[in-house]
Enzyme design. Sequence first.
Site, short mmCIF file in Angstrom:
data_model
loop_
_atom_site.label_atom_id
_atom_site.label_comp_id
_atom_site.label_asym_id
_atom_site.label_seq_id
_atom_site.Cartn_x
_atom_site.Cartn_y
_atom_site.Cartn_z
N ASP A 56 -7.95 -5.20 -0.77
CA ASP A 56 -8.31 -6.03 -1.93
C ASP A 56 -7.95 -7.49 -1.77
O ASP A 56 -8.25 -8.30 -2.67
CB ASP A 56 -7.62 -5.47 -3.17
CG ASP A 56 -8.15 -4.08 -3.50
OD1 ASP A 56 -7.34 -3.15 -3.64
OD2 ASP A 56 -9.38 -3.93 -3.55
N HIS B 64 0.84 -1.19 0.00
CA HIS B 64 0.00 0.00 0.00
C HIS B 64 0.87 1.24 0.00
O HIS B 64 1.95 1.25 0.57
CB HIS B 64 -0.91 0.03 1.24
CG HIS B 64 -2.09 0.92 1.07
ND1 HIS B 64 -2.05 2.26 1.37
CD2 HIS B 64 -3.34 0.67 0.62
CE1 HIS B 64 -3.24 2.80 1.12
NE2 HIS B 64 -4.04 1.86 0.66
C1 SDX Z 1 -5.94 0.34 -3.21
O1 SDX Z 1 -4.21 4.76 -1.96
C2 SDX Z 1 -5.20 4.12 -1.47
O2 SDX Z 1 -5.69 4.41 -0.40
C3 SDX Z 1 -5.71 2.99 -2.32
C4 SDX Z 1 -6.79 2.11 -1.68
C5 SDX Z 1 -8.08 2.87 -1.49
O3 SDX Z 1 -8.87 2.47 -0.62
O4 SDX Z 1 -8.35 3.81 -2.28
O5 SDX Z 1 -6.33 1.64 -0.44
C6 SDX Z 1 -7.14 0.93 -2.56
O6 SDX Z 1 -5.60 0.73 -4.30
C7 SDX Z 1 -5.13 -0.68 -2.44
C8 SDX Z 1 -3.89 -1.16 -3.25
C9 SDX Z 1 -4.39 -2.22 -4.24
N1 SDX Z 1 -3.29 -2.59 -5.14
C10 SDX Z 1 -2.71 -3.80 -5.06
O7 SDX Z 1 -2.95 -4.62 -4.19
C11 SDX Z 1 -1.72 -4.09 -6.19
C12 SDX Z 1 -0.48 -4.74 -5.59
N2 SDX Z 1 0.20 -3.74 -4.77
C13 SDX Z 1 1.30 -3.01 -5.41
O8 SDX Z 1 1.11 -2.74 -6.76
C14 SDX Z 1 1.77 -1.87 -4.54
O9 SDX Z 1 1.81 -2.29 -3.25
C15 SDX Z 1 1.06 -0.53 -4.59
C16 SDX Z 1 0.86 -0.04 -5.97
C17 SDX Z 1 -0.26 -0.62 -3.90
C18 SDX Z 1 1.96 0.43 -3.87
O10 SDX Z 1 3.18 0.41 -4.59
P1 SDX Z 1 4.41 1.20 -4.07
O11 SDX Z 1 4.06 2.62 -3.90
O12 SDX Z 1 5.60 0.87 -4.92
O13 SDX Z 1 4.62 0.57 -2.63
P2 SDX Z 1 5.88 0.77 -1.77
O14 SDX Z 1 6.60 2.04 -2.12
O15 SDX Z 1 5.47 0.55 -0.36
O16 SDX Z 1 6.83 -0.46 -2.25
C19 SDX Z 1 7.98 -0.72 -1.50
C20 SDX Z 1 8.68 -1.83 -2.24
C21 SDX Z 1 8.91 -1.50 -3.71
O17 SDX Z 1 10.12 -2.20 -4.06
P3 SDX Z 1 11.49 -1.31 -4.08
O18 SDX Z 1 11.26 -0.19 -5.08
O19 SDX Z 1 11.70 -0.83 -2.67
O20 SDX Z 1 12.53 -2.32 -4.56
O21 SDX Z 1 7.87 -3.02 -2.21
C22 SDX Z 1 7.59 -3.43 -3.54
C23 SDX Z 1 7.77 -2.20 -4.42
O22 SDX Z 1 8.11 -2.61 -5.72
N3 SDX Z 1 6.19 -3.86 -3.54
C24 SDX Z 1 5.80 -5.10 -3.80
C25 SDX Z 1 4.40 -5.08 -3.67
N4 SDX Z 1 4.00 -3.86 -3.35
C26 SDX Z 1 5.11 -3.10 -3.27
N5 SDX Z 1 6.49 -6.22 -4.12
C27 SDX Z 1 5.72 -7.34 -4.32
N6 SDX Z 1 4.37 -7.39 -4.23
C28 SDX Z 1 3.69 -6.28 -3.90
N7 SDX Z 1 2.35 -6.34 -3.82
#
Ligand code: SDX
Length: 393
Positions: free
Chosen positions: A327, A270
Amino acid sequence: NTGRFTFDPGFTSTAACESKITYIDGDQGVLLHRGYPIEQLAEQSSFLEVAYLLLNGELPNQKEHDEFRYLITRHTMVHEQLATFYRGFRRDAHPMAIMCGVVGALSAFYHDSTDIHDPQQRTIACHRLIAKMPTIAAMAYKYSVGQPFLYPDNSLSYTGNFLRMTFGVPAEPYVINPVVEDALDKIFILHADHEQNASTSTVRLAGSSGANPFACIAAGIACLWGPAHGGANEAALEMLREIGRPERIPEFVARAKNKDDPFRLMGFGHRVYKNYDPRAKVLGEAATKVLDTLGISDPVLDTARELERVALSDDYFIEKKLYPNVDFYSGIILSAIGFPTSMFTALFALARTTGWIAQWTEMMEDKEQKIGRPRQLYTGHGPRDYVPLAQRG
Ligand code: SDX
């Protein structure tokens, strides 16, 4: 010297916006709506009551609740011409494609609630959107399965009305299962608002230009559709089904950790929560209760539980503070109720419409509000002279 030209933009980034509606503490996993914890609202309130709270700032007393229920239910039907609009789509159109199109077209049917400078018209537009989203979403489902549209029955609850319009047929009475009605109402509450997420920010940005409320909500629907945002509930269940058996979990966890693999664990991570999403906690408990009560044993729930256990004990997820989000479990419940995965994000949009219009209303009432205009840090070429085609190498 890469020829990149950077300049001092002369500004520093400022906070996105001020709001009194929703508070999130991402580190502590706290979510409050107008000060009330989401856990208490999910357990004790109803979606329509939470809609009133988000819009008005206080929980309604009985008179206010009954009045609000009347103001909403009187708008549940849609213009008959809108049914014709649906017939222009292919039967296999994704419900979110239909929702984008139909909601964006509402201003063509409800001219008398598009003047954003008239508080009364704004209020009617908000009531129309809350009231019509269940009808529009149910019609999208009915159209996809080739069944006739059902008119709303305002004697039913907000969520019961939606269930009947979705799963009922004219040929026989539809009996609402109270466990299903309660679970879906809880899901709507948990999806109602979430501060300045991508789709809410989209609605605010569109609203700041003076676009009509229906167009702004259509913009929010389009943004929510993305798999990184609201589309994750559909993607999460498809991922859990693809994993199939707990023995395959290590393979998917390894892929999610591989920087060269675009695969992400859907329903995990998130932008704000660096702790357990409180909504996921409620949904995880609800999933067990709903499946048990409906007598459904879905191996996907076992897979989800085991995936959560494995991920939360993995150094990569611990270090990056990745937890299940809203989700991760929602699709398991929605599937048990009978929705196809293609409807999951449409249900998210139905519920989030309340948050979007509460945030849009808050912005429209701010007399200092100006059009949104994100700035940029320019990293392209510096000034240079045009070279005629004949002189280019
Ligand atoms: C919603 O914003 C909101 O409030 C949204 C929401 C709402 O109610 O409106 O809460 C609803 O959209 C929830 C999120 C739903 N999406 C997913 O579940 C898709 C899977 N999640 C990822 O795509 C991701 O976690 C995001 C897009 C949600 C957030 O991505 P970020 O901003 O990159 O997260 P982060 O900065 O905390 O990531 C830190 C690290 C990164 O790696 P590095 O760059 O440090 O090497 O963790 C990795 C990310 O690549 N990472 C993941 C991951 N989520 C983040 N690696 C594996 N699996 C994942 N799910």
